[in-house]
Design a protein around this motif. Structure first.
Motif, mmCIF file in Angstrom:
data_model
loop_
_atom_site.group_PDB
_atom_site.id
_atom_site.type_symbol
_atom_site.label_atom_id
_atom_site.label_comp_id
_atom_site.label_asym_id
_atom_site.label_seq_id
_atom_site.Cartn_x
_atom_site.Cartn_y
_atom_site.Cartn_z
ATOM 1 N N ARG A 24 -7.964 0.875 -0.403
ATOM 2 C CA ARG A 24 -7.449 0.453 -1.723
ATOM 3 C C ARG A 24 -7.583 -1.046 -1.949
ATOM 4 O O ARG A 24 -7.440 -1.511 -3.069
ATOM 5 C CB ARG A 24 -5.984 0.876 -1.874
ATOM 6 N N VAL A 25 -7.837 -1.801 -0.874
ATOM 7 C CA VAL A 25 -8.067 -3.243 -1.058
ATOM 8 C C VAL A 25 -9.531 -3.424 -1.443
ATOM 9 O O VAL A 25 -10.423 -3.011 -0.705
ATOM 10 C CB VAL A 25 -7.737 -4.024 0.237
ATOM 11 N N LEU B 209 0.833 -1.213 0.000
ATOM 12 C CA LEU B 209 0.000 0.000 0.000
ATOM 13 C C LEU B 209 0.869 1.266 0.000
ATOM 14 O O LEU B 209 0.505 2.268 -0.624
ATOM 15 C CB LEU B 209 -0.950 -0.006 1.200
ATOM 16 N N ALA B 210 2.027 1.185 0.652
ATOM 17 C CA ALA B 210 2.942 2.348 0.652
ATOM 18 C C ALA B 210 3.434 2.600 -0.776
ATOM 19 O O ALA B 210 3.518 3.752 -1.220
ATOM 20 C CB ALA B 210 4.114 2.095 1.593
ATOM 21 N N GLY B 211 3.744 1.538 -1.496
ATOM 22 C CA GLY B 211 4.185 1.678 -2.893
ATOM 23 C C GLY B 211 3.071 2.265 -3.749
ATOM 24 O O GLY B 211 3.302 3.144 -4.593
ATOM 25 N N LEU C 28 -5.854 -6.503 -4.734
ATOM 26 C CA LEU C 28 -6.567 -7.731 -4.370
ATOM 27 C C LEU C 28 -5.589 -8.587 -3.569
ATOM 28 O O LEU C 28 -4.414 -8.678 -3.950
ATOM 29 C CB LEU C 28 -6.998 -8.527 -5.608
ATOM 30 N N LEU C 29 -6.059 -9.208 -2.502
ATOM 31 C CA LEU C 29 -5.183 -10.114 -1.760
ATOM 32 C C LEU C 29 -5.431 -11.539 -2.252
ATOM 33 O O LEU C 29 -6.575 -11.959 -2.434
ATOM 34 C CB LEU C 29 -5.433 -9.997 -0.258
ATOM 35 N N PHE D 78 -8.486 -4.165 5.855
ATOM 36 C CA PHE D 78 -7.887 -3.099 5.035
ATOM 37 C C PHE D 78 -8.919 -2.445 4.116
ATOM 38 O O PHE D 78 -8.826 -1.259 3.824
ATOM 39 C CB PHE D 78 -6.696 -3.635 4.229
ATOM 40 N N ALA D 79 -9.898 -3.211 3.670
ATOM 41 C CA ALA D 79 -10.922 -2.632 2.783
ATOM 42 C C ALA D 79 -11.737 -1.575 3.523
ATOM 43 O O ALA D 79 -12.259 -0.648 2.917
ATOM 44 C CB ALA D 79 -11.837 -3.729 2.262
ATOM 45 N N LYS D 80 -11.833 -1.769 4.849
ATOM 46 C CA LYS D 80 -12.631 -0.813 5.633
ATOM 47 C C LYS D 80 -11.793 0.352 6.129
ATOM 48 O O LYS D 80 -12.310 1.264 6.771
ATOM 49 C CB LYS D 80 -13.276 -1.541 6.824
ATOM 50 N N SER D 81 -10.495 0.320 5.861
ATOM 51 C CA SER D 81 -9.640 1.390 6.376
ATOM 52 C C SER D 81 -9.816 2.657 5.544
ATOM 53 O O SER D 81 -10.498 2.645 4.516
ATOM 54 C CB SER D 81 -8.171 0.956 6.371
ATOM 55 N N LYS D 82 -9.146 3.714 5.958
ATOM 56 C CA LYS D 82 -9.394 5.047 5.392
ATOM 57 C C LYS D 82 -9.199 5.109 3.873
ATOM 58 O O LYS D 82 -10.037 5.613 3.145
ATOM 59 C CB LYS D 82 -8.502 6.062 6.107
ATOM 60 N N ASP D 83 -8.055 4.577 3.385
ATOM 61 C CA ASP D 83 -7.825 4.766 1.946
ATOM 62 C C ASP D 83 -8.466 3.657 1.089
ATOM 63 O O ASP D 83 -8.552 3.793 -0.126
ATOM 64 C CB ASP D 83 -6.340 4.978 1.625
#
Ligand code: 5GP
Length: 342
Positions: free
Chosen positions: A167-168, A121-123, A138-139, A160-165
């Motif tokens: 992206r997942v 995600l940092a990348g 996608l994981l 992670f899908a529910k986190s702020k950004d």
């Protein structure tokens, strides 16, 4: 090729470690040598020889992945690989990219699965700031994994899908097709209940055809490869009734000889039935390809017009797993291209 290059494109089937190019591998080796000066990478990952010289079957491809994964065992290396891969897709005029990767932990470097995902995600975040490309993640669940291991990945995807950004956007099934995927079905159900999208590698070779009816009954939101699915009228009907898009990777299928020639590809079958298909690269590093080249091969093999290529590219974007409103916004790039090339 110039037209295929200039076309805005969406890439929906790209495995992170399989997409790392030889140039990026050289950078990863340099990074590794900073902490391990005597490190020597396996010659096969550094070879610029045509992929066809190294890989003739899917099993050969599966020998390549661990060699690359050996270079992405720290967060720094995972981020570097991610940035390099995204940059190369961007250079090929890919406007929407769905990367997929199998979160791995490494006890030697103390990298946890969470660290791995955060490094990817940092990348993605770095590239989003400086490149005109939208990237979602996608994981992956590897067919060889234990259910408990895969379950952890699904829980992380949900978190992670529910986190702020956010992206997942989904989970996927890949890995050696010799292993039955049915044991993971409850996990995919759970992922769906939490709003994640699902894509499954199915029928890419003749292994594990027994699983197909149950896997298709899910039904997945997209299918990876699906190389042999059209041979069974019952399976083909399920795909048509549910309008499930297929991610088709011509070079990968040809190199692994799951289709004997480009002309034998299932692309033709689904194209002629107006089924949504997305042209994809699969592993552009390992298979020495890029998305414009896949469009070019499709164009030459099946006599596609520029309009066909445009429609196929737009279809790819519309099959993306990002929220529909985001995809509509990105569609403006295609509309602009159509206007300029009218
Ligand atoms: P990673 O998940 O480490 O980023 O990317 C490499 C992994 O993707 C491989 O170990 C394998 O599990 C999966 N993979 C890459 N290409 C293919 C393919 O063509 N077929 C299948 N079934 N899995 C693949």
């Amino acid at each position: 090729l110039a037209y295929c290059k200039s076309l805005p494109k969406a890439e929906l089937h790209a495995h992170l470690n399989g997409s790392v190019s030889v140039r990026a591998i050289e950078k990863l080796i340099e990074l590794r040598k900073r902490s391990e000066p005597d490190y020597k990478a396996d010659d096969r990952v550094l070879s610029t020889a045509k992929a066809q010289d190294k890989i003739r079957t899917l099993a050969d491809a599966f020998l390549m992945f661990p060699l690359i994964q050996a270079l992405t065992q720290t967060s720094e290396a995972v981020t570097l690989a991610t940035v390099e891969v995204i940059s190369e897709f961007n250079d090929d005029n890919v406007k929407y990219l769905e990367l997929r990767t199998t979160p791995r932990e490494n006890t030697v470097t103390s990298m946890s699965k969470v660290d791995y995902i955060e490094a990817v995600l940092a990348g993605i975040a770095t590239c989003s700031e400086r490149l005109p490309i939208i990237v979602r993640l996608l994981l992956s669940i590897d067919r060889r994994q234990e259910v408990a291991d895969a379950s952890e990945t699904v829980d992380l995807a949900i978190k992670f899908a529910k986190s702020k950004d956010a992206r997942v956007v989904g989970v996927e099934l890949s890995g050696d097709p010799k292993f039955d995927g049915r044991k993971f079905l409850p996990l995919f159900q759970k992922a769906r209940e939490h709003g994640l999208k699902i894509t499954l590698h199915l029928a890419e070779s003749c292994d594990w055809m027994e699983e197909l009816s149950e896997m298709l009954a899910l039904p997945p939101d997209r299918i990876g490869h699906g190389t042999l699915l059209h041979n069974d009228p019952v399976h083909a009907a399920v795909i048509r009734e549910n309008s499930i898009p297929l991610e088709i990777c011509l070079t990968s299928n040809f190199i692994c000889q799951t289709t004997k020639t480009f002309k034998d590809s299932h692309l033709d079958f689904w194209f002629s039935r107006k089924q949504p298909v997305c042209l994809c690269t699969d592993d552009q590093g390992v298979f020495d390809t890029y998305l414009s080249k896949e469009f070019e091969i499709a164009s030459e093999t099946f006599n596609l017009t520029k309009q066909d290529l445009f429609d196929t590219s737009l279809c790819g974007l519309r099959c993306g797993f990002a929220p529909k409103e985001e995809l509509y916004a990105i569609e403006r790039i295609w509309a602009q291209f159509a206007k300029e090339h009218a």
